[in-house]
Design an enzyme around this catalytic site. Structure first.
Site, PDB file in Angstrom:
ATOM      1  N   ARG A 312       0.838  -1.199   0.000  1.00  0.00           N
ATOM      2  CA  ARG A 312       0.000   0.000   0.000  1.00  0.00           C
ATOM      3  C   ARG A 312       0.877   1.256   0.000  1.00  0.00           C
ATOM      4  O   ARG A 312       2.069   1.189   0.207  1.00  0.00           O
ATOM      5  CB  ARG A 312      -0.917   0.011   1.232  1.00  0.00           C
ATOM      6  CG  ARG A 312      -2.012  -1.020   1.174  1.00  0.00           C
ATOM      7  CD  ARG A 312      -2.769  -1.116   2.479  1.00  0.00           C
ATOM      8  NE  ARG A 312      -1.958  -1.720   3.527  1.00  0.00           N
ATOM      9  CZ  ARG A 312      -2.346  -1.876   4.796  1.00  0.00           C
ATOM     10  NH1 ARG A 312      -3.538  -1.443   5.167  1.00  0.00           N
ATOM     11  NH2 ARG A 312      -1.559  -2.436   5.675  1.00  0.00           N
ATOM     12  N   LYS A 371       2.548   1.637   7.157  1.00  0.00           N
ATOM     13  CA  LYS A 371       3.030   0.804   8.242  1.00  0.00           C
ATOM     14  C   LYS A 371       4.025   1.561   9.107  1.00  0.00           C
ATOM     15  O   LYS A 371       4.622   2.557   8.679  1.00  0.00           O
ATOM     16  CB  LYS A 371       3.700  -0.449   7.659  1.00  0.00           C
ATOM     17  CG  LYS A 371       2.682  -1.468   7.167  1.00  0.00           C
ATOM     18  CD  LYS A 371       1.735  -1.853   8.266  1.00  0.00           C
ATOM     19  CE  LYS A 371       1.387  -3.298   8.275  1.00  0.00           C
ATOM     20  NZ  LYS A 371       0.323  -3.590   9.266  1.00  0.00           N
ATOM     21  N   TYR A 390       0.062   3.780  10.727  1.00  0.00           N
ATOM     22  CA  TYR A 390      -0.269   2.729  11.697  1.00  0.00           C
ATOM     23  C   TYR A 390       0.974   2.469  12.526  1.00  0.00           C
ATOM     24  O   TYR A 390       2.087   2.355  11.979  1.00  0.00           O
ATOM     25  CB  TYR A 390      -0.654   1.427  10.991  1.00  0.00           C
ATOM     26  CG  TYR A 390      -2.032   1.414  10.381  1.00  0.00           C
ATOM     27  CD1 TYR A 390      -3.164   1.658  11.164  1.00  0.00           C
ATOM     28  CD2 TYR A 390      -2.206   1.125   9.038  1.00  0.00           C
ATOM     29  CE1 TYR A 390      -4.436   1.628  10.598  1.00  0.00           C
ATOM     30  CE2 TYR A 390      -3.481   1.101   8.470  1.00  0.00           C
ATOM     31  CZ  TYR A 390      -4.585   1.351   9.253  1.00  0.00           C
ATOM     32  OH  TYR A 390      -5.836   1.321   8.708  1.00  0.00           O
ATOM     33  N   HIS A 392       0.726   0.659  16.189  1.00  0.00           N
ATOM     34  CA  HIS A 392       0.531  -0.478  17.113  1.00  0.00           C
ATOM     35  C   HIS A 392       1.665  -0.541  18.137  1.00  0.00           C
ATOM     36  O   HIS A 392       2.318  -1.571  18.313  1.00  0.00           O
ATOM     37  CB  HIS A 392       0.408  -1.796  16.324  1.00  0.00           C
ATOM     38  CG  HIS A 392      -0.763  -1.796  15.386  1.00  0.00           C
ATOM     39  ND1 HIS A 392      -2.070  -1.916  15.821  1.00  0.00           N
ATOM     40  CD2 HIS A 392      -0.835  -1.654  14.036  1.00  0.00           C
ATOM     41  CE1 HIS A 392      -2.890  -1.852  14.774  1.00  0.00           C
ATOM     42  NE2 HIS A 392      -2.167  -1.682  13.687  1.00  0.00           N
ATOM     43  N   GLU A 414      -4.382   3.912  14.220  1.00  0.00           N
ATOM     44  CA  GLU A 414      -5.302   3.021  14.925  1.00  0.00           C
ATOM     45  C   GLU A 414      -5.852   3.616  16.221  1.00  0.00           C
ATOM     46  O   GLU A 414      -6.826   3.100  16.754  1.00  0.00           O
ATOM     47  CB  GLU A 414      -4.651   1.658  15.206  1.00  0.00           C
ATOM     48  CG  GLU A 414      -3.558   1.640  16.269  1.00  0.00           C
ATOM     49  CD  GLU A 414      -2.188   2.060  15.740  1.00  0.00           C
ATOM     50  OE1 GLU A 414      -2.099   2.456  14.571  1.00  0.00           O
ATOM     51  OE2 GLU A 414      -1.207   2.012  16.512  1.00  0.00           O
ATOM     52  N   VAL A 475     -16.370  -5.727  10.065  1.00  0.00           N
ATOM     53  CA  VAL A 475     -15.978  -6.884   9.257  1.00  0.00           C
ATOM     54  C   VAL A 475     -17.201  -7.756   8.984  1.00  0.00           C
ATOM     55  O   VAL A 475     -17.481  -8.129   7.831  1.00  0.00           O
ATOM     56  CB  VAL A 475     -14.881  -7.707   9.983  1.00  0.00           C
ATOM     57  CG1 VAL A 475     -14.654  -9.045   9.258  1.00  0.00           C
ATOM     58  CG2 VAL A 475     -13.571  -6.927  10.052  1.00  0.00           C
ATOM     59  N   SER A 516     -25.309 -14.387  19.987  1.00  0.00           N
ATOM     60  CA  SER A 516     -24.119 -15.239  20.037  1.00  0.00           C
ATOM     61  C   SER A 516     -24.010 -15.914  21.404  1.00  0.00           C
ATOM     62  O   SER A 516     -23.855 -15.238  22.419  1.00  0.00           O
ATOM     63  CB  SER A 516     -22.873 -14.395  19.767  1.00  0.00           C
ATOM     64  OG  SER A 516     -21.729 -15.165  19.976  1.00  0.00           O
ATOM     65  N   ASP A 566      -5.855 -11.715  13.757  1.00  0.00           N
ATOM     66  CA  ASP A 566      -4.843 -10.745  14.197  1.00  0.00           C
ATOM     67  C   ASP A 566      -4.953 -10.432  15.687  1.00  0.00           C
ATOM     68  O   ASP A 566      -4.043  -9.876  16.284  1.00  0.00           O
ATOM     69  CB  ASP A 566      -4.916  -9.455  13.355  1.00  0.00           C
ATOM     70  CG  ASP A 566      -6.241  -8.732  13.507  1.00  0.00           C
ATOM     71  OD1 ASP A 566      -7.245  -9.383  13.856  1.00  0.00           O
ATOM     72  OD2 ASP A 566      -6.283  -7.510  13.276  1.00  0.00           O
TER      73      ASP A 566
HETATM   74  N1  NAD Z   1      -7.207 -10.290   9.278  1.00  0.00           N
HETATM   75  C1  NAD Z   1      -7.206  -9.074   8.828  1.00  0.00           C
HETATM   76  O1  NAD Z   1      -6.545  -8.753   7.835  1.00  0.00           O
HETATM   77  C2  NAD Z   1      -8.036  -8.038   9.481  1.00  0.00           C
HETATM   78  C3  NAD Z   1      -8.319  -6.823   8.860  1.00  0.00           C
HETATM   79  C4  NAD Z   1      -9.167  -5.908   9.493  1.00  0.00           C
HETATM   80  C5  NAD Z   1      -9.680  -6.209  10.748  1.00  0.00           C
HETATM   81  N2  NAD Z   1      -9.352  -7.382  11.345  1.00  0.00           N
HETATM   82  C6  NAD Z   1      -9.870  -7.801  12.648  1.00  0.00           C
HETATM   83  O2  NAD Z   1     -11.237  -8.158  12.518  1.00  0.00           O
HETATM   84  C7  NAD Z   1     -11.828  -8.105  13.806  1.00  0.00           C
HETATM   85  C8  NAD Z   1     -13.181  -7.432  13.733  1.00  0.00           C
HETATM   86  O3  NAD Z   1     -12.981  -6.072  13.420  1.00  0.00           O
HETATM   87  P1  NAD Z   1     -14.218  -5.050  13.318  1.00  0.00           P
HETATM   88  O4  NAD Z   1     -13.657  -3.799  12.776  1.00  0.00           O
HETATM   89  O5  NAD Z   1     -15.357  -5.688  12.642  1.00  0.00           O
HETATM   90  O6  NAD Z   1     -14.591  -4.824  14.864  1.00  0.00           O
HETATM   91  P2  NAD Z   1     -15.954  -4.247  15.411  1.00  0.00           P
HETATM   92  O7  NAD Z   1     -15.652  -3.740  16.769  1.00  0.00           O
HETATM   93  O8  NAD Z   1     -16.585  -3.346  14.433  1.00  0.00           O
HETATM   94  O9  NAD Z   1     -16.873  -5.547  15.524  1.00  0.00           O
HETATM   95  C9  NAD Z   1     -16.635  -6.554  16.434  1.00  0.00           C
HETATM   96  C10 NAD Z   1     -17.963  -7.159  16.772  1.00  0.00           C
HETATM   97  O10 NAD Z   1     -17.711  -8.343  17.523  1.00  0.00           O
HETATM   98  C11 NAD Z   1     -18.798  -8.445  18.443  1.00  0.00           C
HETATM   99  N3  NAD Z   1     -18.491  -9.394  19.476  1.00  0.00           N
HETATM  100  C12 NAD Z   1     -17.718  -9.287  20.591  1.00  0.00           C
HETATM  101  N4  NAD Z   1     -17.753 -10.425  21.297  1.00  0.00           N
HETATM  102  C13 NAD Z   1     -18.542 -11.276  20.617  1.00  0.00           C
HETATM  103  C14 NAD Z   1     -18.964 -12.590  20.845  1.00  0.00           C
HETATM  104  N5  NAD Z   1     -18.595 -13.276  21.932  1.00  0.00           N
HETATM  105  N6  NAD Z   1     -19.772 -13.162  19.946  1.00  0.00           N
HETATM  106  C15 NAD Z   1     -20.174 -12.523  18.842  1.00  0.00           C
HETATM  107  N7  NAD Z   1     -19.831 -11.265  18.593  1.00  0.00           N
HETATM  108  C16 NAD Z   1     -19.019 -10.651  19.472  1.00  0.00           C
HETATM  109  C17 NAD Z   1     -18.957  -7.009  18.929  1.00  0.00           C
HETATM  110  O11 NAD Z   1     -20.224  -6.817  19.568  1.00  0.00           O
HETATM  111  C18 NAD Z   1     -18.833  -6.244  17.622  1.00  0.00           C
HETATM  112  O12 NAD Z   1     -20.103  -6.046  17.029  1.00  0.00           O
HETATM  113  C19 NAD Z   1     -10.795  -7.415  14.687  1.00  0.00           C
HETATM  114  O13 NAD Z   1     -10.072  -8.373  15.425  1.00  0.00           O
HETATM  115  C20 NAD Z   1      -9.870  -6.761  13.702  1.00  0.00           C
HETATM  116  O14 NAD Z   1      -8.574  -6.545  14.251  1.00  0.00           O
HETATM  117  C21 NAD Z   1      -8.544  -8.294  10.738  1.00  0.00           C
END
Ligand code: NAD
Length: 667
Positions: A312, A371, A390, A392, A414, A475, A516, A566
């Site tokens: 990026r 980054k 970013y 972290h 972040e 997500v 959930s 992550d």
């Molecule tokens: N792998 C990747 O490349 C990548 C990229 C972007 C984000 N992420 C990760 O994706 C994850 C989600 O990010 P987001 O922006 O959607 O966060 P977000 O805060 O918008 O959404 C998280 C959701 O999880 C819910 N939640 C919490 N505990 C729960 C449970 N026990 N059961 C069901 N739902 C529950 C929350 O209520 C919330 O609605 C984060 O860990 C983020 O770091 C990963």
């Protein structure tokens, strides 16, 4: 008698031949003098320039250094005889904050081509092509400063090209023929035939009398503002030339004269840079509003990302344009956009300068990155520089120390946080990852890719695939949107009922929402062809909702894409994988654990990220650092390190340090 007449005739012939030969040698030396090479380079002045080549009408390549400044008027700087463009670098650097600045090697000199100088004759045409170039780069107005020969060229060209809006000329000659006669004054009366003989050579070799038209004739036709500078002590271009030019400019109410009592050829009056800038900033080149804006200029730097796998870039051409429209300058490292399929020219077209990495870090007041800086970049950071990226830091104590030691202001994407707790600079990457999760999941569901052999959309007579999404955050909602769009049968689970209500509203009940809990998770797993993990508990490890026993109950060949990997992942059997080797199989279930999914689609990710970061970058540029963090509380939350002090409480806590409140540092 006849013999007596032959001798004087022979002498006369010899004299004429001698005169012709001597004048040829003199003419040759005048148009092909030994070139004076100036050793200065733009780097010596930390002056970021583009190296440009402009073609003259006869194909001669003219070499230039261009420092663009979108929407600002442009100034062309023309050096004197027999120097090169580097001679005017000090002046150019002083003008560059307010003008697009172009230094040009006149033909035959410096790095330009051309077999000879024509002392202004062909150089007029060359300057017109230079103005074409500036027009093509969007310059709204063009002024020319010329030193000596350069001044004469400026006068000659402006009389023919109305696009030149103002001229400043230092010690130009008024008439080359007269200058020749002055130069050969020691020949007494012989100087006249000698100079005429030289002009004969000019006709023979160049096909024209290169002294015509003369700058003094051109000056008489000029109505644009002219600033004429000349010293009465000038030992190369006698002051009489200035007096003749003043006479020619008598009817020009916008002509200004700065005649100095002292100073050799080339000595500029004290503060001349300022005088020149003020002269060019008058209304003939710039409107009042623009003049004020040009005063506050920030240089923003965009290095190429060098962290392994990162493709990026922190700014798109649209971002360059927005910063440029706000009056700021951008320097982008050569090739920085390559990973995101953005070419250097796309940046330069919007006014950025493309430069080497050293120049980017050395010059920029604000560094925009994606980054965190890696070890190789630590020594590049400069005291007082703002680094916006970013970071972290909570998990990177070594980086935190490096930022402290470098005395920079580090603002982390972040932790930029709005009053409602949302994280606007994380959201775009979650949007990308959520949408990609289903695209990737659908790919691995194919038999040839290790999956069950399912088409998520189904076909008439065959039911669609089943997609279960854990977590209805950014997500999760984006994953559900794509799955629904594909025609899949979609369920989403969250512990937050309000979120589930929102999902129900958003998708008009077409997505099944479930609270959930372990029972419901157990149920959906058994039906799922694709499971997307998208949970987040802010600041904590992701809760494990799917045990390895539960994974074993899933259908053979089903796929898990755990985006939350992550943060540790929400599936017990998930572990981080890479884009090069993204999947592995446990209990017959394909596991996809890529922790940096947006890197798979760097172009989309770059545009998504910069859409979100640009308003903050613009705020920083417009209000200045202190002003921006005072007025923009979301941005203030992004400040992690301020000149050696850790500011962000969570980061300080993780590093075992005490946080210094930002307000205390702002004073
Ligand atoms: N792998 C990747 O490349 C990548 C990229 C972007 C984000 N992420 C990760 O994706 C994850 C989600 O990010 P987001 O922006 O959607 O966060 P977000 O805060 O918008 O959404 C998280 C959701 O999880 C819910 N939640 C919490 N505990 C729960 C449970 N026990 N059961 C069901 N739902 C529950 C929350 O209520 C919330 O609605 C984060 O860990 C983020 O770091 C990963």
């Amino acid at each position: 008698m006849a013999r007596a007449g032959v001798k004087p005739a022979l002498y006369a012939l010899l004299v004429v031949a001698g005169l012709l030969l001597a004048s040829l040698a003199s003419f040759w030396l005048a148009v092909r003098p030994p070139r004076l090479a100036t050793t200065l380079r733009p780097e010596d002045y930390r002056f970021v320039v583009e190296h440009v080549t402009i073609r003259a009408d006869d194909g001669v390549a003219l070499a230039g250094w261009f420092a663009p400044r979108p929407d600002a008027p442009a100034i062309v700087l023309l050096h004197g005889y027999p120097a090169d463009k580097a001679d005017l670098l000090p002046l150019a650097t002083a003008l560059a904050p307010q003008f697009a600045t172009l230094l040009i090697d006149q033909r035959y000199f410096g790095d330009s081509g051309g077999r000879a100088t024509t002392l202004g004759f062909r150089e007029r045409g060359d300057l017109k092509r230079v103005v074409d170039f500036l027009e093509s780069r969007g310059a709204p107005a063009v002024g020319v400063f010329g030193f000596s020969l350069g001044g004469a060229v400026a006068l000659l060209t402006a009389a023919e090209d109305p696009r030149i809006g103002a001229i400043a000329a230092y010690a130009p000659f008024a008439d080359l023929r007269v200058l020749g006669q002055e130069l050969y004054a020691w020949m007494w009366l012989a100087r006249y035939p000698f100079v005429e003989a030289m002009l004969l050579w000019s006709r023979v070799l160049f096909g024209a009398d290169i002294t015509r038209p003369s700058p003094v004739d051109a000056a008489a036709r000029l109505a644009v503002p002219v600033l004429l500078v000349h010293s009465r002590q000038d030992e190369q271009i006698p002051f009489g030339h200035a007096e003749r030019l003043r006479g020619a400019l008598a009817a020009n109410s916008r002509a200004e004269f700065e005649f100095m009592e002292r100073g050799r050829h080339g000595e500029l009056p004290v503060g001349f840079e300022g005088r020149l800038a003020r002269f060019c900033l008058r209304p003939h080149l710039v409107h009042r509003r623009r003049r004020r804006a040009l005063a506050r200029v920030l240089l923003v730097g965009v290095p190429r990302e060098i962290k392994p796998g990162e493709q990026r870039v922190a700014l798109t051409p649209a971002g360059v344009r927005a910063l440029a429209e706000a009056g700021h300058r951008v320097v982008v490292e050569r090739g920085a956009g390559g990973g995101s399929s953005i070419r250097d020219e796309e940046y330069t077209r919007e006014g950025a300068v493309v430069a080497a990495v050293d120049e980017v870090w050395a010059q920029a007041e604000v560094i925009l990155k994606v980054k965190e800086p890696v070890a190789e970049e630590y020594p590049r950071m400069r005291a007082g520089q703002v680094v916006f990226t970013y970071l972290h830091l909570a998990a990177a104590p070594e980086l935190a120390r490096a930022l402290q030691a470098a005395d920079v202001i580090a603002i982390a994407y972040e932790t930029v946080q709005r009053a409602d707790g949302s994280l606007p600079l994380l959201a775009p990457m979650s949007e990308v990852a959520g949408r990609l999760a289903v695209q990737e999941g659908a790919f691995y569901l194919a038999k040839a890719h290790g999956g069950r052999g399912i088409l998520l959309a189904g076909v008439p007579g065959v039911p669609p695939g089943n997609v279960a999404v854990l977590g209805a955050g950014i997500v999760g909602i984006n994953a559900a949107r794509i799955a629904l769009g594909l025609g899949a049968d979609v369920s989403i689970l969250d512990i937050n009922l309000d979120r589930l209500r929102a999902v129900d509203d958003l998708f008009h009940g077409r997505v099944i929402t479930l609270m959930s809990n372990s029972f419901n998770v157990d149920q959906v797993l058994r039906r799922a062809d694709l499971l997307v993990g998208a949970v987040l508990v802010a600041g904590a490890r992701a809760p494990v909702l799917v045990t390895k026993e539960m994974v074993a109950t899933m259908k053979e060949g089903s796929v898990i894409v755990d985006v939350a990997v992550d943060q540790g992942g929400s599936v017990e059997t998930i572990h981080p994988t890479t884009l090069l080797d993204p999947t592995y199989v446990v209990s017959g279930v394909v596991h996809y654990g890529v922790a940096n999914m947006p890197a798979l689609v760097p172009r989309t990710s770059t545009f998504a990220l910069t859409n979100a970061t640009l308003p903050y970058a613009l705020d920083l540029a417009q209000r200045g650092l202190a002003g921006a963090v005072r007025r923009n509380p979301a941005l203030a939350k992004g400040v992690n390190v301020w000149r050696g002090r850790i500011v962000h409480p969570a980061v300080a806590h993780a590093l075992g340090e005490r946080a210094t409140p930002l307000e205390a540092l702002l004073g």
